[in-house]
Design a protein around this motif. Structure first.
Motif, PDB file in Angstrom:
ATOM      1  N   SER A  53      29.234 -41.491 -49.771  1.00 27.54           N
ATOM      2  CA  SER A  53      30.128 -42.257 -49.079  1.00 27.54           C
ATOM      3  C   SER A  53      29.799 -41.845 -47.504  1.00 27.54           C
ATOM      4  N   ARG A  54      29.425 -40.625 -47.134  1.00 30.54           N
ATOM      5  CA  ARG A  54      29.430 -40.307 -45.869  1.00 30.54           C
ATOM      6  C   ARG A  54      27.796 -41.208 -45.341  1.00 30.54           C
ATOM      7  N   GLN A  56      26.784 -43.921 -46.506  1.00 29.90           N
ATOM      8  CA  GLN A  56      27.079 -45.298 -46.315  1.00 29.90           C
ATOM      9  C   GLN A  56      27.481 -45.554 -45.097  1.00 29.90           C
ATOM     10  N   GLN A  57      28.620 -44.497 -44.668  1.00 29.35           N
ATOM     11  CA  GLN A  57      29.272 -44.525 -43.425  1.00 29.35           C
ATOM     12  C   GLN A  57      28.295 -44.623 -42.347  1.00 29.35           C
ATOM     13  N   GLU A  59      25.021 -45.249 -42.530  1.00 27.45           N
ATOM     14  CA  GLU A  59      24.149 -46.481 -42.441  1.00 27.45           C
ATOM     15  C   GLU A  59      24.801 -47.883 -41.845  1.00 27.45           C
ATOM     16  N   ASN A  60      26.113 -47.814 -42.025  1.00 27.35           N
ATOM     17  CA  ASN A  60      26.982 -48.850 -41.482  1.00 27.35           C
ATOM     18  C   ASN A  60      27.085 -48.749 -40.014  1.00 27.35           C
ATOM     19  N   GLU A  61      27.277 -47.599 -39.452  1.00 28.53           N
ATOM     20  CA  GLU A  61      27.382 -47.298 -38.167  1.00 28.53           C
ATOM     21  C   GLU A  61      26.142 -47.189 -37.374  1.00 28.53           C
ATOM     22  N   GLU A  62      25.035 -46.977 -37.997  1.00 28.80           N
ATOM     23  CA  GLU A  62      23.675 -46.974 -37.398  1.00 28.80           C
ATOM     24  C   GLU A  62      22.723 -47.553 -38.138  1.00 28.80           C
ATOM     25  N   PRO A  63      22.598 -48.938 -38.407  1.00 30.41           N
ATOM     26  CA  PRO A  63      21.759 -49.519 -39.124  1.00 30.41           C
ATOM     27  C   PRO A  63      20.213 -49.040 -39.181  1.00 30.41           C
ATOM     28  N   LYS A  66      19.110 -46.847 -42.115  1.00 27.25           N
ATOM     29  CA  LYS A  66      19.284 -47.535 -43.368  1.00 27.25           C
ATOM     30  C   LYS A  66      17.712 -47.340 -44.210  1.00 27.25           C
TER      31      LYS A  66
END
Length: 68
Positions: A53-54, A56-57, A59-63, A66
């Motif tokens: 989950s972390r 994923q978070q 990667e969402n904040e810093e694409p 990814k």
């Protein structure tokens, strides 16, 4: 090393530890040890889910992180 890569490295290590615990559980004849290894593997799985989950978070904040 970025925080994202450190978290992903930790996740890989946790998954490896979980697999080892499951292998130990399958490989022992001692029922008490089998139960302990199984319980530890289950607890590790819960931690893996939290770390995923972390990731994923992050990667969402810093694409740009990814897929690394």
């Amino acid at each position: 090393m970025t925080v994202a890569s450190q978290v992903k490295t930790t996740l890989a290590s946790l998954k490896s530890a979980q697999a080892s615990l499951e292998t130990f559980a399958l490989g022992t004849q001692n029922q008490e040890a089998k139960n302990l290894f199984t319980q530890a593997a289950q607890q590790t799985q819960q931690i893996v889910q939290q770390v995923e989950s972390r990731v994923q978070q992050l990667e969402n904040e810093e694409p740009q992180y990814k897929g690394f």
